[in-house]
Design an enzyme around this catalytic site. Sequence first.
Site, PDB file in Angstrom:
ATOM      1  NE  ARG A 190      -3.426  -0.164   2.872  1.00 44.11           N
ATOM      2  CZ  ARG A 190      -3.939  -0.109   4.112  1.00 44.11           C
ATOM      3  NH1 ARG A 190      -3.858  -1.155   4.903  1.00 44.11           N
ATOM      4  NH2 ARG A 190      -4.519   0.990   4.539  1.00 44.11           N
ATOM      5  CB  SER A 246      -3.120   9.360   7.585  1.00 43.54           C
ATOM      6  OG  SER A 246      -2.268   9.351   8.738  1.00 43.54           O
ATOM      7  CB  CYS A 253      -1.347   4.822   8.843  1.00 37.43           C
ATOM      8  SG  CYS A 253      -2.558   5.570   9.957  1.00 37.43           S
ATOM      9  NE  ARG A 254      -8.466   3.847   4.080  1.00 40.29           N
ATOM     10  CZ  ARG A 254      -9.203   2.961   3.437  1.00 40.29           C
ATOM     11  NH1 ARG A 254      -8.635   1.868   2.964  1.00 40.29           N
ATOM     12  NH2 ARG A 254     -10.481   3.150   3.282  1.00 40.29           N
ATOM     13  CE  LYS A 255      -9.372   3.195   9.276  1.00 37.14           C
ATOM     14  NZ  LYS A 255     -10.668   2.560   9.012  1.00 37.14           N
ATOM     15  N   GLY A 256      -4.789   7.599  10.309  1.00 31.57           N
ATOM     16  CA  GLY A 256      -4.313   8.012  11.630  1.00 31.57           C
ATOM     17  C   GLY A 256      -4.514   6.977  12.719  1.00 31.57           C
ATOM     18  CB  VAL A 257      -6.141   3.741  12.966  1.00 33.01           C
ATOM     19  CG1 VAL A 257      -6.226   2.552  13.915  1.00 33.01           C
ATOM     20  CG2 VAL A 257      -7.443   4.533  12.997  1.00 33.01           C
ATOM     21  CB  THR A 258      -1.811   1.252  11.694  1.00 40.18           C
ATOM     22  OG1 THR A 258      -1.563   1.891  10.438  1.00 40.18           O
ATOM     23  CG2 THR A 258      -3.032   0.339  11.575  1.00 40.18           C
TER      24      THR A 258
END
Length: 298
Positions: free
Chosen positions: A188, A276, A249-254
Amino acid sequence: MVQQQVLYRALVSTKWLAESVRARKLGPGLRVLDVSWYPPRQRSALQEYRERHIPGASFFNIEECRDQQSPYEMMLPSEADFASYVGRLGIGNSTHVVVYDGDDLGSFYGPRAWWMFRVFGHRTVSVLNGGFRNWLLEGHPVTSEPTNPEPAVFKATLDKSLLKTYEQMVENLESKRFQMVDSRSRGRYLGTEAEPDSKDLEPGHIPGSLNMPFTDFLTAEGFEKSPEEIRAMFKEKKVDLSKPLIATCRKGVTACHIALAAYLCGKPDVAIYDGSWSEWFRRAPPKLRVSQWKGGKA
């Protein structure tokens, strides 16, 4: 000599929490939150919580505790909304909060909730090391009984140093003051693998960001790796923990797994780019997106 900041413990063990549950220590001074979230078609976090959870745990719904007006995924709520939400869960400013999730990896959304409390000024928050997966595996008690904590008053104060906006990320491309680490999978990040559950979000990364997939910080059993192993991982990627760092990351989670990993090495100041890739892809000009994506096939 620089005074070493004493950091609150970011991890608690299943054994420690099981003893706290058995000794009936859960209450205004210690609250436990199930912060699980799954893609809706795969699993229902709320339903699973209702079926079984750690005795005394409340369900922290990350879908509710976010900025509902934002076009981007999982953005932080306002100070007032966060304060009101966690206050209803019986959390005050002196509560020790322990967060966990039920992901098969051992930890997925736990670090995001940990960071949310910290970004809103709450120091005394820990992630359950090994998560619900290991709690079950070790045979600790579970219940389906709902938890009805006495509401508390929580005052939230946003710590802007732990948060980065789109504008700050654009500025950083020029100043290069912060190192950037992207916690998504290699495919990704490179743009050779599609973003899951999204038709209009192509994969790729912000120019200059390095890739450290968040799963690498966890053992096969679902526990956090040791600070020594984590330090070696950062060193191998030439990430200098003595210098400023942004996780994305993609949405600030991982990305919050990067912040947690650095914290375990004594670095508490990693900032999260909350929008992100979900925001960057939609706002940045194409020349500021690095990707090998070829419209469905890499």
